[in-house]
Structures are given as structure tokens and as C-alpha cells.
Motif scaffolding. Structure first.
Motif, PDB file in Angstrom:
ATOM      1  N   ARG A   1      77.681  23.735  20.514  1.00 55.91           N
ATOM      2  CA  ARG A   1      77.625  25.204  20.566  1.00 55.91           C
ATOM      3  C   ARG A   1      76.873  25.760  19.362  1.00 55.91           C
ATOM      4  NH1 ARG A   1      83.024  24.241  22.316  1.00 55.91           N
ATOM      5  NH2 ARG A   1      83.233  24.694  24.545  1.00 55.91           N
ATOM      6  N   ASN A   2      77.111  25.167  18.199  1.00 59.57           N
ATOM      7  CA  ASN A   2      76.406  25.619  17.003  1.00 59.57           C
ATOM      8  C   ASN A   2      74.914  25.303  17.088  1.00 59.57           C
ATOM      9  OD1 ASN A   2      78.807  26.544  15.949  1.00 59.57           O
ATOM     10  ND2 ASN A   2      79.165  24.762  14.656  1.00 59.57           N
ATOM     11  N   MET A   3      74.579  24.156  17.672  1.00 61.44           N
ATOM     12  CA  MET A   3      73.179  23.811  17.880  1.00 61.44           C
ATOM     13  C   MET A   3      72.499  24.842  18.788  1.00 61.44           C
ATOM     14  SD  MET A   3      70.492  21.693  17.642  1.00 61.44           S
ATOM     15  CE  MET A   3      70.896  19.982  17.236  1.00 61.44           C
ATOM     16  N   ALA A   4      73.168  25.195  19.874  1.00 67.90           N
ATOM     17  CA  ALA A   4      72.616  26.184  20.798  1.00 67.90           C
ATOM     18  C   ALA A   4      72.409  27.522  20.092  1.00 67.90           C
ATOM     19  CB  ALA A   4      73.544  26.357  22.004  1.00 67.90           C
TER      20      ALA A   4
ATOM     21  N   ALA B   1      75.839  17.198  25.498  1.00 61.07           N
ATOM     22  CA  ALA B   1      74.812  17.592  26.463  1.00 61.07           C
ATOM     23  C   ALA B   1      75.353  18.619  27.462  1.00 61.07           C
ATOM     24  CB  ALA B   1      74.287  16.366  27.202  1.00 61.07           C
ATOM     25  N   GLU B   2      76.576  18.451  27.884  1.00 55.31           N
ATOM     26  CA  GLU B   2      77.160  19.386  28.843  1.00 55.31           C
ATOM     27  C   GLU B   2      77.231  20.799  28.267  1.00 55.31           C
ATOM     28  OE1 GLU B   2      80.920  17.899  30.127  1.00 55.31           O
ATOM     29  OE2 GLU B   2      80.069  16.125  31.109  1.00 55.31           O
ATOM     30  N   ILE B   3      77.626  20.906  27.010  1.00 50.31           N
ATOM     31  CA  ILE B   3      77.710  22.224  26.383  1.00 50.31           C
ATOM     32  C   ILE B   3      76.325  22.837  26.221  1.00 50.31           C
ATOM     33  CG2 ILE B   3      78.355  23.470  24.282  1.00 50.31           C
ATOM     34  CD1 ILE B   3      80.731  22.586  25.999  1.00 50.31           C
TER      35      ILE B   3
ATOM     36  N   GLU C   1      67.932  22.430  27.816  1.00 45.76           N
ATOM     37  CA  GLU C   1      67.703  21.140  28.453  1.00 45.76           C
ATOM     38  C   GLU C   1      68.017  20.011  27.477  1.00 45.76           C
ATOM     39  OE1 GLU C   1      63.987  18.605  30.472  1.00 45.76           O
ATOM     40  OE2 GLU C   1      63.698  20.676  29.765  1.00 45.76           O
ATOM     41  N   THR C   2      68.532  18.902  27.986  1.00 46.18           N
ATOM     42  CA  THR C   2      68.814  17.747  27.140  1.00 46.18           C
ATOM     43  C   THR C   2      68.267  16.472  27.781  1.00 46.18           C
ATOM     44  OG1 THR C   2      70.969  17.281  28.167  1.00 46.18           O
ATOM     45  CG2 THR C   2      70.948  18.774  26.261  1.00 46.18           C
TER      46      THR C   2
END
Length: 206
Positions: free
Chosen positions: A174-177, A24-26, A33-34
Motif C-alpha cells: 500500500r505504501n509503494m502504491a 502483488a494483490e494489493i 501492474e505487477t
């Protein structure tokens, strides 16, 4: 953009929660938003296939599934997290995932998914295999990192010492973002997800 994170642990802020907060922080650093939804320790029960949800739009058995289904409508990505119990995800998480898939599968379709499991020692890969079945059923791109998404430790403090495991889940975030931003950019160019063929259902016994 928003990512829903499902914590399948009976403990609100245990080892699984610790891993999810790292992700969540990343994601938040990336401007996404998480929200972590605690599935909880109350028995969820498996889906009964009663079709009540097809009439009302909600699982008639209520609980966190109804809340999650409503929030899924506005979510762009999903993370499934669970501790390992007897080389499996928790019973509550399994029931939750099955009921969510049956009653809100349309809200899962084509949304990127990630997963993480926590264990004191072993059983992680079989638990991951169980979680992966849901994304594979709903055209959900499964986001990976540089190794299997697992953390080890018997307490949150021990999980924080698993530097490799935490690095893996941060890389997945990071990959999700990245994927979410690529999808958003594609939509702006008129590129949407493909339309599947009409489903063919073959029964093996006639």
C-alpha cells in the motif's frame, strides 16, 4: 504504472513467492501492474566487472539479468525478495543483484524499492541488510511498513499462517502504491527527481 518483483528463491512458488503474491494483490487492487520474475536455481555468478555491458548495453553473461534489465526500463518500482540461506540471501539472488546493478543501474535509479525475506526461523535481518545495499546505492526510496519485511514458515502453507508477516508486506504494498502515485502526480506538476552532484571518488590508499 508497473512494479517488477524479483523472486530469488530456487523454488518457483515457495515461501518467498507466497509473500510476493500478497504484495502483488494489493498493488493490483491499487491499479498498479505487477510481474514476478523468478531468478531461478541456475547459478548466476557475481558480476565480473568486465565492462562488456557498458559496450553492448547488456550483461554479456546473459540469463535473467538481461531480461530483467530490459523490463526495468518500463518499470516504476521494484521489489527484491529472497529466502534466507545461512543468514543471507540466496547465492543466486546475490549474484543476480550485483550483475543487475552493474549492467542496469541506470534503470534502477530513483525508482521506489521494497524488499521481503522469508525464513523458517532466523537470519532475516542480516539478509535484509544485504538487499538494502542496492537501493541505497542508486538513489532508490526504500519503502517500509510497520515492521521489518519478513515472513516466517518452512512451507507456503506455513507462511499463510504468519498473519503478522503477511500484514506487514501488504502494508508495504500500500505504501509503494501511495509513493508511486505521489511521484506520478509530481511529474504532472513538473516535479522530477533531483539531479545528483557529480560523484566524488576517494581512494583510501594512494
Amino acid at each position: 504504472m508497473k512494479v517488477l518483483m524479483f523472486n530469488g528463491s530456487p523454488k518457483v512458488k515457495g515461501c518467498t513467492y507466497t509473500a510476493l503474491t500478497q504484495m502483488a494483490e494489493i498493488l493490483q487492487e491499487e491499479g498498479i501492474e505487477t510481474e514476478i520474475i523468478h531468478v531461478g536455481a541456475t547459478p548466476q555468478g557475481s558480476c565480473m566487472g568486465c565492462m562488456g555491458c557498458q559496450k553492448t548495453g547488456e550483461c554479456v553473461y546473459g540469463g535473467e539479468v538481461v531480461t530483467a534489465a530490459k523490463k526495468l526500463q518500463q518499470a516504476d518500482g521494484v521489489v527484491f525478495g529472497s529466502p534466507v540461506h545461512y543468514a543471507s540471501v540466496t547465492g543466486n539472488m546475490m549474484g543476480f543483484m550485483h550483475r543487475l546493478a552493474w549492467s542496469a543501474g541506470d534503470y534502477l535509479k530513483y525508482k521506489p524499492a521494497a524488499m521481503v525475506v522469508s525464513a523458517r526461523r532466523a537470519g532475516t535481518t542480516s539478509a535484509l541488510d544485504e538487499i538494502a545495499k542496492i537501493p541505497e546505492f542508486f538513489h532508490m526510496p526504500l519503502i517500509n511498513g510497520n515492521y521489518w519485511p519478513m515472513v516466517h514458515g518452512n512451507t507456503p502453507e506455513e507462511v499463510l499462517q504468519d498473519e503478522e508477516g503477511l500484514q506487514i508486506v501488504r502494508n508495504i504494498a500500500r505504501n509503494m502504491a501511495w509513493i508511486l502515485k505521489c511521484i506520478e502526480a509530481g511529474k504532472e506538476k513538473g516535479i522530477n527527481h533531483p539531479q545528483p552532484e557529480e560523484q566524488i571518488r576517494t581512494n583510501f590508499i594512494r
